[in-house]
Design a protein around this motif. Structure first.
Motif, short mmCIF file in Angstrom:
data_model
loop_
_atom_site.label_atom_id
_atom_site.label_comp_id
_atom_site.label_asym_id
_atom_site.label_seq_id
_atom_site.Cartn_x
_atom_site.Cartn_y
_atom_site.Cartn_z
N LEU A 74 0.83 -1.21 0.00
CA LEU A 74 0.00 0.00 0.00
C LEU A 74 0.86 1.26 0.00
CD1 LEU A 74 -3.06 -0.59 2.38
CD2 LEU A 74 -3.10 -0.06 -0.06
N ALA A 75 1.89 1.27 0.83
CA ALA A 75 2.74 2.46 0.91
C ALA A 75 3.49 2.69 -0.39
CB ALA A 75 3.73 2.32 2.07
N THR A 76 3.90 1.63 -1.06
CA THR A 76 4.57 1.77 -2.35
C THR A 76 3.61 2.29 -3.41
OG1 THR A 76 6.11 -0.02 -1.83
CG2 THR A 76 5.89 0.57 -4.14
N ARG A 77 2.38 1.80 -3.37
CA ARG A 77 1.37 2.29 -4.33
C ARG A 77 1.11 3.77 -4.08
NH1 ARG A 77 -0.76 4.40 -7.46
NH2 ARG A 77 -2.48 3.87 -8.88
N ALA A 78 1.11 4.19 -2.83
CA ALA A 78 0.94 5.61 -2.51
C ALA A 78 2.09 6.44 -3.08
CB ALA A 78 0.85 5.80 -1.00
N ALA A 79 3.31 5.91 -2.97
CA ALA A 79 4.48 6.61 -3.52
C ALA A 79 4.36 6.74 -5.04
CB ALA A 79 5.76 5.86 -3.14
N GLN A 80 3.83 5.72 -5.68
CA GLN A 80 3.65 5.76 -7.13
C GLN A 80 2.60 6.80 -7.52
OE1 GLN A 80 2.67 1.65 -7.73
NE2 GLN A 80 4.82 1.00 -7.90
N ALA A 81 1.70 7.11 -6.58
CA ALA A 81 0.68 8.14 -6.80
C ALA A 81 1.17 9.52 -6.36
CB ALA A 81 -0.60 7.77 -6.06
N LYS A 82 2.50 9.64 -6.20
CA LYS A 82 3.16 10.92 -5.89
C LYS A 82 2.97 11.38 -4.45
CE LYS A 82 4.42 11.01 -10.16
NZ LYS A 82 5.78 10.50 -10.52
N LYS B 291 -7.44 1.75 -4.42
CA LYS B 291 -8.57 2.62 -4.82
C LYS B 291 -9.66 2.61 -3.75
CE LYS B 291 -7.82 2.29 -9.80
NZ LYS B 291 -8.31 1.75 -11.09
N TRP B 292 -9.94 1.42 -3.21
CA TRP B 292 -10.96 1.34 -2.17
C TRP B 292 -10.50 2.06 -0.91
CZ3 TRP B 292 -10.33 -0.73 2.67
CH2 TRP B 292 -11.48 -0.75 3.46
N ALA B 293 -9.25 1.86 -0.50
CA ALA B 293 -8.73 2.48 0.73
C ALA B 293 -8.78 4.00 0.66
CB ALA B 293 -7.30 2.00 0.99
N ARG B 294 -8.47 4.56 -0.49
CA ARG B 294 -8.53 6.02 -0.64
C ARG B 294 -9.95 6.53 -0.37
NH1 ARG B 294 -6.43 7.31 -6.43
NH2 ARG B 294 -6.88 9.45 -5.78
N LYS B 295 -10.93 5.83 -0.89
CA LYS B 295 -12.32 6.22 -0.66
C LYS B 295 -12.71 6.05 0.80
CE LYS B 295 -13.86 5.07 -5.35
NZ LYS B 295 -14.68 4.14 -6.17
N ALA B 296 -12.25 4.96 1.42
CA ALA B 296 -12.58 4.71 2.83
C ALA B 296 -11.97 5.76 3.73
CB ALA B 296 -12.09 3.31 3.23
N VAL B 297 -10.74 6.18 3.45
CA VAL B 297 -10.08 7.23 4.25
C VAL B 297 -10.82 8.56 4.07
CG1 VAL B 297 -8.01 8.63 4.42
CG2 VAL B 297 -7.81 6.15 4.31
N LYS B 298 -11.15 8.86 2.83
CA LYS B 298 -11.87 10.12 2.55
C LYS B 298 -13.18 10.18 3.33
CE LYS B 298 -13.21 13.02 -1.36
NZ LYS B 298 -13.32 13.08 -2.86
N VAL C 95 5.84 14.09 5.02
CA VAL C 95 5.15 12.82 4.73
C VAL C 95 3.64 13.04 4.80
CG1 VAL C 95 4.74 10.47 5.56
CG2 VAL C 95 7.06 11.40 5.54
N ASP C 96 2.93 12.58 3.78
CA ASP C 96 1.48 12.78 3.76
C ASP C 96 0.68 11.47 3.69
OD1 ASP C 96 2.03 12.07 1.14
OD2 ASP C 96 0.86 13.69 0.23
N PHE C 97 1.40 10.33 3.70
CA PHE C 97 0.71 9.03 3.68
C PHE C 97 1.51 8.06 4.54
CE2 PHE C 97 -0.74 4.95 2.25
CZ PHE C 97 -2.05 5.14 1.83
N ILE C 98 0.91 7.61 5.63
CA ILE C 98 1.60 6.76 6.60
C ILE C 98 0.85 5.44 6.76
CG2 ILE C 98 2.27 6.50 9.03
CD1 ILE C 98 2.55 9.56 9.14
N VAL C 99 1.59 4.34 6.70
CA VAL C 99 1.03 3.03 7.02
C VAL C 99 1.77 2.51 8.26
CG1 VAL C 99 0.54 0.71 6.21
CG2 VAL C 99 0.60 2.60 4.57
N ILE C 100 1.01 2.15 9.28
CA ILE C 100 1.60 1.64 10.52
C ILE C 100 1.53 0.11 10.51
CG2 ILE C 100 1.56 1.69 13.04
CD1 ILE C 100 -0.12 4.27 12.83
#
Length: 215
Positions: A27-35, A204-211, A83-88
């Motif tokens: 997930l964190a790598t996919r976030a990095a790919q999304a800038k 894609k689902w996680a982004r919507k769930a966080v929003k 940092v704007d996207f953190i996975v624990i």
């Protein structure tokens, strides 16, 4: 912007081998790919995510280790550094670590294999997320191909504990294991493979769930 509130996803399970670290780094790598400036905070004493980062080299996501007692400070430091996207990533069998991660997170993902022993480990997590009021979702992981009945029983067990289910499930894919051993992710190793497509759907689902959780 450094002062923006980062998105925080906690990966929590009381069962070892549930796939927490694999989920976290993918997930964190996919976030990095999304800038995104992405980071994994590894609170597990075994430091599996940190080992993955060592194999990976100087590429995002950044992986930092932190004991649960320093989680809040580590998040604040990451935020200060942009940092704007953190996975624990949390350790198994550790209520204190899970509690701190759940409190800090926007949403919680609870990976579990669809087996009796793994499902039994959901009960303490159900209690923790219920108390914290943080949105939490069970992610069925390493689901064997064609195991329709097994997956259905797992979904019923999770719902019986009052837990919500993530609609995206991850299959028992060799790509997850092979990529991790090289400091890569499934999407990097085989972008058109089934594992990569599952992570893409989860992202894609996680982004919507966080929003939704942040509203």
């Amino acid at each position: 912007m450094p002062n923006d509130i980062p998105t925080i996803i906690a990966i929590v399970s009381q069962k070892g081998g549930s796939g927490k670290t694999t989920l976290a780094v993918n997930l964190a790598t996919r976030a990095a790919q999304a800038k995104h400036e992405s980071c994994v905070i590894d609170t597990d004493p075994q430091a599996t995510a940190a080992a993955w980062s060592d194999w990976r080299g100087d590429f995002l996501p950044v992986v930092v280790t932190a004991p649960p007692a320093r989680l809040g400070r580590t998040i604040a430091s990451a935020q200060k550094n942009g940092v704007d996207f953190i996975v624990i990533d949390t350790p198994p069998h550790a209520d204190a670590a899970a509690r701190e991660a759940i409190k800090a997170a926007d949403i919680v993902l609870v990976p579990t294999k669809p087996r009796a022993f793994d499902l039994a480990a959901l009960e303490p997590i159900a209690d923790l997320v219920s108390f914290a009021k943080t949105p939490a979702f069970v992610v069925l992981n390493a689901v064997p191909s064609g195991a329709t009945k097994l997956a259905d029983e797992a979904r019923k067990a999770a719902r019986a504990m009052g837990l919500d289910l993530c609609p995206v499930e991850l299959g028992d894919r060799a790509a997850f294991h092979r990529s991790s051993a090289k400091g890569e992710t499934a999407g990097e190793m085989d972008p058109e493979g089934k594992a990569a497509k599952e992570i893409e759907a989860l992202w894609k689902w996680a982004r919507k769930a966080v929003k939704k959780a942040k509203k």
